[in-house]
Design an enzyme around this catalytic site. Sequence first.
Site, PDB file in Angstrom:
ATOM      1  N   LYS A 176       0.835  -1.201   0.000  1.00  0.00           N
ATOM      2  CA  LYS A 176       0.000   0.000   0.000  1.00  0.00           C
ATOM      3  C   LYS A 176       0.872   1.254   0.000  1.00  0.00           C
ATOM      4  O   LYS A 176       0.667   2.175  -0.804  1.00  0.00           O
ATOM      5  CB  LYS A 176      -0.928  -0.020   1.204  1.00  0.00           C
ATOM      6  CG  LYS A 176      -1.785   1.244   1.370  1.00  0.00           C
ATOM      7  CD  LYS A 176      -1.274   2.102   2.501  1.00  0.00           C
ATOM      8  CE  LYS A 176      -2.165   3.304   2.754  1.00  0.00           C
ATOM      9  NZ  LYS A 176      -1.666   4.145   3.845  1.00  0.00           N
ATOM     10  N   ASP A 194      -6.129   1.128   1.428  1.00  0.00           N
ATOM     11  CA  ASP A 194      -6.154   1.444   2.856  1.00  0.00           C
ATOM     12  C   ASP A 194      -7.487   0.963   3.418  1.00  0.00           C
ATOM     13  O   ASP A 194      -8.245   0.258   2.747  1.00  0.00           O
ATOM     14  CB  ASP A 194      -5.931   2.936   3.094  1.00  0.00           C
ATOM     15  CG  ASP A 194      -7.091   3.802   2.627  1.00  0.00           C
ATOM     16  OD1 ASP A 194      -8.031   3.274   1.986  1.00  0.00           O
ATOM     17  OD2 ASP A 194      -7.074   5.016   2.907  1.00  0.00           O
TER      18      ASP A 194
END
Length: 322
Positions: A176, A194
């Site tokens: 991420k 997220d």
Amino acid sequence: MDPRAPGPRGRVPRPEPGWADRRAARSGRNREGLTGLAGAARKPERRRLTPEESPLALKRRARKIDRILADFYPYAHAELDFRNPFELLVATVLSAQTTDVRVNQVTPALFARYPDARALSEAELADIEEMIKPTGFFRAKARSLHVLSQKIVDDFDGVVPARREDLVTLPGVGRKTANVVLGNAFGIPGISVDTHFGRLAKRFGWTDSDDPVKVEQDVMELFPPRDWTMVSHRVIFHGRRVCHSRRPACSACPVAALCPSFGIGETDPGKALKLLKYELAPGQEALREEMVANVHRAAEIRMREQGHPVAGLADPQPGGGL
């Protein structure tokens, strides 16, 4: 032979009752923005999506959702403030288990004192801990930033690498964080999963997984690579402003008619409008209009509203960052 009889590929479904009304209402919302949404607030029917939705239908629905969100959030951007890849990398590591607003309150002083990887690698660990304490988990984050900076200096000559396989070797950096840095600092597309993105991807029916890597792979199949970074921004914007974790504002959602999860949140139009946050919140109409009218300065406008300094910002980076 009856042409309506199901053939080898099955019967072509007819539009649901009320489809035309929902389409007209959606068009009104997209044209008029939040004002149109408030004026035409209603309780959309929950879309009847079943496991029989074909991969092609899913892809078309996903891209239609993204087009609507693009119209609704033309100013979507990375909400972490940064001027270069190193600042974005540090800010993203700090953003774990806290808000971007809190990180943006901490990083100006941190970057003024430690402007690059070499300076941060030579800092005292206790000093880093003290400066980032408001972000939470500050001891673990300080260790990650300290070792991360040392590794950038030792392995990459002090320059943040622009390859995912290199970024994920840095302490505290996963897929991420790597995708955030690549997409916003280097213009290399990626899906940033997220908590907001993962939640909405499931609610939209884009994935049935809670695993961030699987979510990323599922969503990547629905959109062309050039759109990955901006899809991430738009979905995250929507998750922070409308599709909240505990009480989503369903009746104030511009993609309600395309969402199989409509009805899990507030379906009363008046109550839903009160749940909107940031520039969509009641009383913030002028702020939203300013951000829409000044898309390329939206980040500066947001910073000004949050009381952050805006002088010295770099030009916008590919993918919507500062």
